[in-house]
Scaffold this motif. Structure first.
Motif, short mmCIF file in Angstrom:
data_model
loop_
_atom_site.label_atom_id
_atom_site.label_comp_id
_atom_site.label_asym_id
_atom_site.label_seq_id
_atom_site.Cartn_x
_atom_site.Cartn_y
_atom_site.Cartn_z
N VAL A 193 -35.46 20.42 36.27
CA VAL A 193 -34.99 20.98 34.22
C VAL A 193 -34.62 19.71 33.35
N ALA A 194 -33.88 19.39 34.27
CA ALA A 194 -33.79 17.82 33.57
C ALA A 194 -35.34 16.97 32.44
N ALA A 195 -35.30 16.89 33.53
CA ALA A 195 -36.70 16.43 33.69
C ALA A 195 -37.64 16.93 31.80
N LEU A 196 -37.23 17.95 31.56
CA LEU A 196 -37.70 18.85 30.51
C LEU A 196 -36.80 18.09 29.45
N TYR A 197 -36.31 17.84 29.42
CA TYR A 197 -35.35 16.62 27.83
C TYR A 197 -35.27 15.46 27.75
N ALA A 198 -34.92 14.50 26.61
CA ALA A 198 -35.28 13.55 26.15
C ALA A 198 -34.17 12.85 26.81
N GLU A 199 -34.04 12.03 26.74
CA GLU A 199 -33.07 10.91 27.68
C GLU A 199 -32.12 11.09 26.55
N ASP A 200 -31.58 11.10 25.29
CA ASP A 200 -30.92 11.51 24.38
C ASP A 200 -30.49 13.40 23.48
N TRP B 132 -44.29 17.11 25.18
CA TRP B 132 -43.12 17.91 25.24
C TRP B 132 -41.93 17.73 26.04
N VAL B 133 -41.17 17.08 24.86
CA VAL B 133 -39.26 17.24 25.81
C VAL B 133 -38.86 17.51 24.99
N ARG B 134 -37.55 18.38 25.13
CA ARG B 134 -36.57 19.14 24.73
C ARG B 134 -35.36 18.10 23.79
N VAL B 135 -35.56 18.22 22.29
CA VAL B 135 -34.45 17.63 21.93
C VAL B 135 -32.70 17.51 21.45
N LEU B 136 -33.19 19.12 21.08
CA LEU B 136 -32.04 19.97 21.19
C LEU B 136 -32.08 21.23 21.90
N ARG C 268 -32.81 32.55 21.38
CA ARG C 268 -32.03 31.18 22.29
C ARG C 268 -33.44 29.90 21.35
N ALA C 269 -33.06 28.50 21.30
CA ALA C 269 -33.96 27.92 19.86
C ALA C 269 -34.32 26.47 20.78
N GLN C 270 -34.80 25.81 20.58
CA GLN C 270 -34.63 24.41 20.69
C GLN C 270 -36.40 23.66 20.00
N VAL C 271 -35.50 22.76 19.59
CA VAL C 271 -36.29 21.71 19.08
C VAL C 271 -36.75 20.36 20.32
N VAL C 272 -38.41 19.89 20.15
CA VAL C 272 -38.81 19.51 20.77
C VAL C 272 -39.56 18.21 19.71
#
Length: 135
Positions: A40-47, A120-124, A108-112
């Motif tokens: 799951v964490a791999a889907l997110y940007a480091e920041d 693509w990764v989630r940022v927010l 639910r909303a995400q900025v990728v």
């Protein structure tokens, strides 16, 4: 992957990547249902910034992995939610994705963000919106 291992040994890049913004939601459900917090964490940007638990923020991929390890320890089951149309920025490197949740959370909303390799990764990530009058 074993989420008890040393975070420095986790190879987030070894996970299959989301090649479209809409892939992130599907991969999130698959990995969560497998109990794979690192996946799951791999889907997110480091920041990345995750607005969870409600009313607080979890900042950074490693903190997000730790949070999901705790959540997934209870073995919740997630169901796929049909994404709403994706809104792409003019340059095509940012996108807003969203789903109408089946649990009645409102939205639910995400900025990728598109990475140099095209993935693509989630940022927010705002997984639950709470009405201002609630609480």
């Amino acid at each position: 992957m074993n989420d008890d291992e040393n975070p420095e040994t986790i190879d987030y890049e070894a996970y299959p990547k989301a090649m479209r913004p809409e892939d992130i939601t599907r991969l999130f459900v698959e990995r969560s249902n497998q109990g794979d917090a690192a996946g799951v964490a791999a889907l997110y940007a480091e920041d990345a910034v995750l607005a969870y638990p409600p009313g607080s923020r979890t900042v950074g991929r490693e903190a997000i992995r730790e949070l999901w390890a705790k959540v997934l320890a209870n073995r919740p089951r997630f169901r796929p939610e049909t994404p709403l149309p994706t809104l792409l920025s003019a340059d095509g490197d940012l996108a807003l994705t969203s789903t109408p949740p089946g649990d009645g959370a409102g939205a639910r909303a995400q900025v990728v963000r598109r990475r140099p390799d095209g993935s693509w990764v989630r940022v927010l990530d705002q997984p639950e919106f709470v009405h201002p009058d609630a609480g």
